[in-house]
Design an enzyme around this catalytic site. Structure first.
Site, PDB file in Angstrom:
ATOM      1  N   ARG A  45       0.835  -1.216   0.000  1.00  0.00           N
ATOM      2  CA  ARG A  45       0.000   0.000   0.000  1.00  0.00           C
ATOM      3  C   ARG A  45       0.867   1.262   0.000  1.00  0.00           C
ATOM      4  NH1 ARG A  45      -2.306   1.578   4.428  1.00  0.00           N
ATOM      5  NH2 ARG A  45      -2.954  -0.472   5.148  1.00  0.00           N
ATOM      6  N   TYR A  97     -14.056  17.088 -16.492  1.00  0.00           N
ATOM      7  CA  TYR A  97     -14.502  15.697 -16.646  1.00  0.00           C
ATOM      8  C   TYR A  97     -15.614  15.410 -15.625  1.00  0.00           C
ATOM      9  CZ  TYR A  97     -13.952  10.617 -16.899  1.00  0.00           C
ATOM     10  OH  TYR A  97     -14.160   9.282 -17.054  1.00  0.00           O
ATOM     11  N   ASP A 169      -5.383  18.576 -15.327  1.00  0.00           N
ATOM     12  CA  ASP A 169      -5.694  17.219 -15.752  1.00  0.00           C
ATOM     13  C   ASP A 169      -5.275  17.123 -17.216  1.00  0.00           C
ATOM     14  OD1 ASP A 169      -6.886  14.887 -16.728  1.00  0.00           O
ATOM     15  OD2 ASP A 169      -8.566  15.007 -15.324  1.00  0.00           O
ATOM     16  N   LYS A 194      -6.180   5.865 -20.023  1.00  0.00           N
ATOM     17  CA  LYS A 194      -6.470   6.318 -21.388  1.00  0.00           C
ATOM     18  C   LYS A 194      -5.244   6.134 -22.295  1.00  0.00           C
ATOM     19  CE  LYS A 194     -10.304   7.322 -19.334  1.00  0.00           C
ATOM     20  NZ  LYS A 194     -10.620   8.626 -18.805  1.00  0.00           N
TER      21      LYS A 194
HETATM   22  C1  LIG Z   1     -11.042   9.091 -17.570  1.00  0.00           C
HETATM   23  C2  LIG Z   1     -10.683  10.410 -17.027  1.00  0.00           C
HETATM   24  C3  LIG Z   1     -10.520  10.609 -15.648  1.00  0.00           C
HETATM   25  C4  LIG Z   1     -10.765   9.518 -14.639  1.00  0.00           C
HETATM   26  O1  LIG Z   1      -9.884   8.462 -14.799  1.00  0.00           O
HETATM   27  P1  LIG Z   1     -10.235   6.944 -14.385  1.00  0.00           P
HETATM   28  O2  LIG Z   1      -8.963   6.231 -14.679  1.00  0.00           O
HETATM   29  O3  LIG Z   1     -11.397   6.510 -15.218  1.00  0.00           O
HETATM   30  O4  LIG Z   1     -10.572   6.960 -12.935  1.00  0.00           O
HETATM   31  C5  LIG Z   1     -10.167  11.864 -15.211  1.00  0.00           C
HETATM   32  N1  LIG Z   1      -9.996  12.884 -16.066  1.00  0.00           N
HETATM   33  C6  LIG Z   1     -10.152  12.730 -17.397  1.00  0.00           C
HETATM   34  C7  LIG Z   1      -9.944  13.904 -18.291  1.00  0.00           C
HETATM   35  C8  LIG Z   1     -10.498  11.500 -17.931  1.00  0.00           C
HETATM   36  O5  LIG Z   1     -10.669  11.362 -19.255  1.00  0.00           O
END
Ligand SMILES: *Cc1c(COP(=O)(O)O)cnc(C)c1O
Length: 380
Positions: A45, A97, A169, A194
């Site tokens: 962890r 998001y 982000d 992603k």
């Molecule tokens: C998918 C996404 C997230 C969240 O990520 P997860 O891995 O699905 O928890 C946050 N910000 C953006 C811009 C995203 O496309």
């Protein structure tokens, strides 16, 4: 760090492979480690060799001092926000998001965190920062699904002398297209689910920074809140990132061509793609992004039913949420990602019935173009 990007994504820091000579790093599923080991590991962890391998590649790609990995993008967001306290104000870009908005409004609001939503493409957003002096500024660029582009350097030039941390982000762009820390951001956050992993088969998140205090805070959040990823997912993402530059090159080229194809079609009202000249923040996009990315948004001159049917007619674009994988996807925000958003808010954000978002994959461009053409021809 003089090596090129293609080299750096393939070669990571230590592999913890001992004397095996293994070319690919092993997976370390162990939950615990013998006290006093040379790697400084104790319990997964709070750290694991597979986390550290992925950290080393991510910080190299981002060109920064530190990276901390998490179980998902949402875990990474939770780690950052958990550092704030009751009464603190976060100035957020209004088109964040959806799951980030939900976290702020339905979870952190209960703990007394305040949020204010601002359109950061407007010049008066900078005055709001000066007037409110928030505890944090939360940005995303390009935004989802409208691909608004925020001038990160302009925002950071206001926050930096005021000592206000800025989170960007960077999931849609990745560090290959845009480097928020070089533009003045404190933290660059990514959902590695992603583009970084790129194969739609693992979830992960990461926070990159040059600030040693923030690095300590991220490591603390990882273990104190239990936001750590699994060693296996880190291993998959470490494998995925090795082809990120190759994948992205093909995806960005495909996306730029499809954006042009869409823009020429009579049943398309408008197309958004950051590096197209008709993008509202084209100048900023060209200045801060090395490419236009691989997401294209378009508005069809069609009803919700017609648009939905068009999405379903596509052969190579699967109608699904998520983005950034090698396979092309199409999303109809009005009935999918933004289904729960009220009609008022949808109208204000510009999410209409004919709006679609393409996550363009690595397929042959000619196949994607032909597919789009056949689906559009049936739009009546
Ligand atoms: C998918 C996404 C997230 C969240 O990520 P997860 O891995 O699905 O928890 C946050 N910000 C953006 C811009 C995203 O496309």
């Amino acid at each position: 760090m003089n090596e090129g990007l293609n080299t750096r994504v393939i070669h990571h820091g230590e592999s913890f492979a001992g004397d095996t000579g293994t070319v690919m790093p092993p997976i370390f599923p162990s939950s615990t480690f013998a006290h006093g080991n040379a790697g400084g590991f104790d319990y997964t962890r709070s750290g694991n060799p597979n986390f550290r391998i992925l950290d080393s590649v991510l910080s190299s790609v981002e060109g920064c001092a530190h990276a901390t990995v998490f179980a998902s993008g949402v875990s990474a967001i939770t780690a950052v926000v958990s550092q704030l306290k009751q009464g603190d104000l976060v100035l957020c870009e209004e088109n964040l998001y959806g799951c980030t908005v939900r976290l702020f409004e339905q979870v952190f609001a209960k703990f007394g965190l305040r949020t204010e939503w601002v359109d950061f493409t407007q010049p008066d957003a900078l005055d709001v920062i000066r007037n409110q002096i928030p505890a944090m500024v939360w940005l995303e660029s390009p935004t989802n699904p409208l691909l608004k582009v925020i001038d990160l350097q302009a925002v950071c030039s206001i926050t930096e002398p005021l000592g206000i941390p800025v989170v960007v982000d960077n999931t849609f762009a990745t560090a290959l297209v845009q480097r928020p820390l070089d533009l003045g951001a404190t933290l660059s956050l990514t959902s590695t689910t992603k583009y970084i992993n790129g194969h739609s088969d693992a979830l992960g998140g990461a926070v990159c920074t040059n600030d040693p205090d923030w690095q300590q805070k991220m490591v603390f959040s990882q273990k104190a809140l239990g936001l750590q990823p699994s060693p296996f997912d880190c291993w998959l993402i470490t494998r995925g990132i090795k082809t990120l530059p190759l994948r992205l090159k093909q995806q960005v080229a495909n996306a730029a061509a499809l954006a042009d194809q869409l823009a020429e079609h009579p049943d398309v009202n408008w197309v958004r793609y950051p590096h197209r000249k008709d993008h509202p923040q084209h100048a900023v996009a060209v200045k801060q992004m090395k490419g236009g990315g691989a997401i294209v948004t378009a508005s069809f001159n069609a009803s919700q039913e017609q648009t939905y049917a068009l999405c379903k007619r596509l052969r190579w674009f699967t109608m699904a949420e998520s983005l950034g994988g090698i396979e092309s996807l199409i999303c109809h925000p009005a009935t999918m990602t933004h289904a729960a958003v009220s009609a008022d808010v949808k109208a204000r954000l510009g999410i209409d019935a004919g709006l679609v978002r393409f996550s363009v994959g690595c397929e042959d461009l000619t196949d994607l173009q032909a597919d789009l053409q056949q689906a559009l021809e049936l739009l009546v």
